[in-house]
Enzyme design. Structure first.
Site, PDB file in Angstrom:
ATOM      1  CG  ASP A  66      -0.485   0.026   2.575  1.00 48.82           C
ATOM      2  OD1 ASP A  66       0.863   0.248   2.683  1.00 48.82           O
ATOM      3  OD2 ASP A  66      -1.036   0.139   3.590  1.00 48.82           O
ATOM      4  CG  ASP A 105       0.105  -3.885   1.953  1.00 50.29           C
ATOM      5  OD1 ASP A 105      -0.298  -4.745   2.835  1.00 50.29           O
ATOM      6  OD2 ASP A 105       0.903  -2.839   2.188  1.00 50.29           O
ATOM      7  CE  LYS A 135       2.653  -5.623   3.920  1.00 47.82           C
ATOM      8  NZ  LYS A 135       2.280  -4.498   4.925  1.00 47.82           N
ATOM      9  CD  GLU A 137      -0.192  -1.563   8.257  1.00 49.73           C
ATOM     10  OE1 GLU A 137      -0.781  -0.984   9.157  1.00 49.73           O
ATOM     11  OE2 GLU A 137       0.432  -0.951   7.182  1.00 49.73           O
ATOM     12  CD  GLU A 203       7.257   0.033   8.481  1.00 49.77           C
ATOM     13  OE1 GLU A 203       6.297  -0.851   8.131  1.00 49.77           O
ATOM     14  OE2 GLU A 203       7.455   0.871   8.289  1.00 49.77           O
TER      15      GLU A 203
HETATM   16  O1  KIV Z   1       3.455  -1.065   1.648  1.00 44.62           O
HETATM   17  C1  KIV Z   1       4.631  -1.568   1.959  1.00 44.62           C
HETATM   18  O2  KIV Z   1       5.453  -1.052   1.240  1.00 44.62           O
HETATM   19  C2  KIV Z   1       4.804  -2.137   3.236  1.00 44.62           C
HETATM   20  C3  KIV Z   1       6.454  -2.186   3.665  1.00 44.62           C
HETATM   21  C4  KIV Z   1       6.899  -1.114   4.383  1.00 44.62           C
HETATM   22  C5  KIV Z   1       6.859  -3.505   4.351  1.00 44.62           C
HETATM   23  O3  KIV Z   1       3.907  -2.626   3.941  1.00 44.62           O
END
Ligand code: KIV
Length: 288
Positions: A66, A105, A135, A137, A203
């Site tokens: 994202d 993401d 992915k 969060e 992170e």
């Molecule tokens: O969106 C992204 O680039 C991320 C990385 C910072 C792991 O989530």
């Protein structure tokens, strides 16, 4: 052995000299790499050319992050980017990759309301974006969501520590898990592993905390600003390859620039403009 066996060495030279020789990187390959003590490599990618180049270089996982919000769409944070904006980028990366795993993401607001909302969004990333995994969060609070996705056949990579989608709630970009706050990061890591995530991005977590988690958990840990004790590393490609200019803000301390793509592009564009203006380009050899 079947000609499509995942264990068969890649016939096209993909993977590079140091990458495990598998045709297609899958979750079990990442787990095996951890068991063998081999580091997992991940970079973001948002388009066809970088996907092809990073795949050829042997990057194991391409994250259509994202962070496209900042790096493609020109926003200040990752919050505004939408599912409909990320899906075509994810599809482009997936279509341009033969070996790397492509990780979609889930953007802010597309999965936090309920496990059902998350499942429906993740299905879009798998069907329309052609992602191989997603992915999201969050730690302890996301465990039921991760379980729902995994039970529905979707591999999940979690993201804990500093989670950019919560930057306003977390009070800006800051290291998470210092001192007594380490317990919370450890609990998050255990919860996402227990829920069935195959990997977890950590992170901006202190190196000793990230190393402890990596040693304790069976799942693959991927660090960004979390030190060398993680099972692998991820960077945003525009940071890692030096495409950002002085007007694009300071690079975080955890970033290393491995190339200077901005200078190459700038010099190439200036040369093009100069040759067009002088009449040197196009020459006879470019003319029908
Ligand atoms: O969106 C992204 O680039 C991320 C990385 C910072 C792991 O989530």
């Amino acid at each position: 052995m079947s000609s499509t066996s995942a264990e068969e060495p890649a016939p096209y030279g993909g993977g590079g000299p140091t990458a495990p020789a598998v045709r297609k990187v899958r979750t079990h390959h990442l787990r095996q790499m951890k068991e063998r003590g081999e580091k997992v490599t991940m970079l973001t990618s948002y388009d066809m050319y970088t996907a092809r180049i990073f795949d050829e270089a042997g990057i194991d996982v391409l994250l259509v992050g994202d962070s496209a919000s900042n790096n493609v769409f020109g926003n200040d944070t990752s919050l505004p980017v939408t599912v409909d904006e990320l899906l075509p980028l994810t599809r482009a990366v997936a279509r341009s990759t033969t070996r790397a795993m492509v990780l979609g993401d889930l953007p802010f607001g597309s999965y936090q309301a309920s496990p059902e909302q998350a499942y429906l969004t993740a299905v879009r990333f798998m069907k329309e974006g052609l992602a191989h995994a997603v992915k999201l969060e969050g730690g302890v609070e996301m465990a039921p969501t991760i379980k729902k996705l995994v039970d529905g056949g979707i591999p999940v990579c979690a993201h804990i520590g500093f989670t950019p989608q919560s930057e306003h709630a977390l009070g800006g970009y800051r290291v998470q898990g210092r001192g007594t706050a380490a317990d919370r990061v450890v609990e998050d890591a255990r919860a996402v592993a227990e829920a069935g995530a195959f990997a977890v991005v950590m992170e901006m977590v202190p190196g000793d905390v990230a190393a402890r988690i990596s040693a304790e958990l069976d799942i693959v840990t991927i660090g960004i600003g979390a030190g060398s004790g993680c099972d692998g590393q991820v960077l945003v490609w525009t940071d890692a390859m030096g495409i950002r200019g002085p007007q694009d803000g300071r690079l975080p301390r955890f970033v290393k620039a491995f190339a200077d793509v901005r200078t190459q592009l700038l010099e190439g564009a200036r040369q093009y403009a100069a040759e067009v203006r002088s009449g040197e380009f196009p020459g006879a050899e470019h003319t029908f």
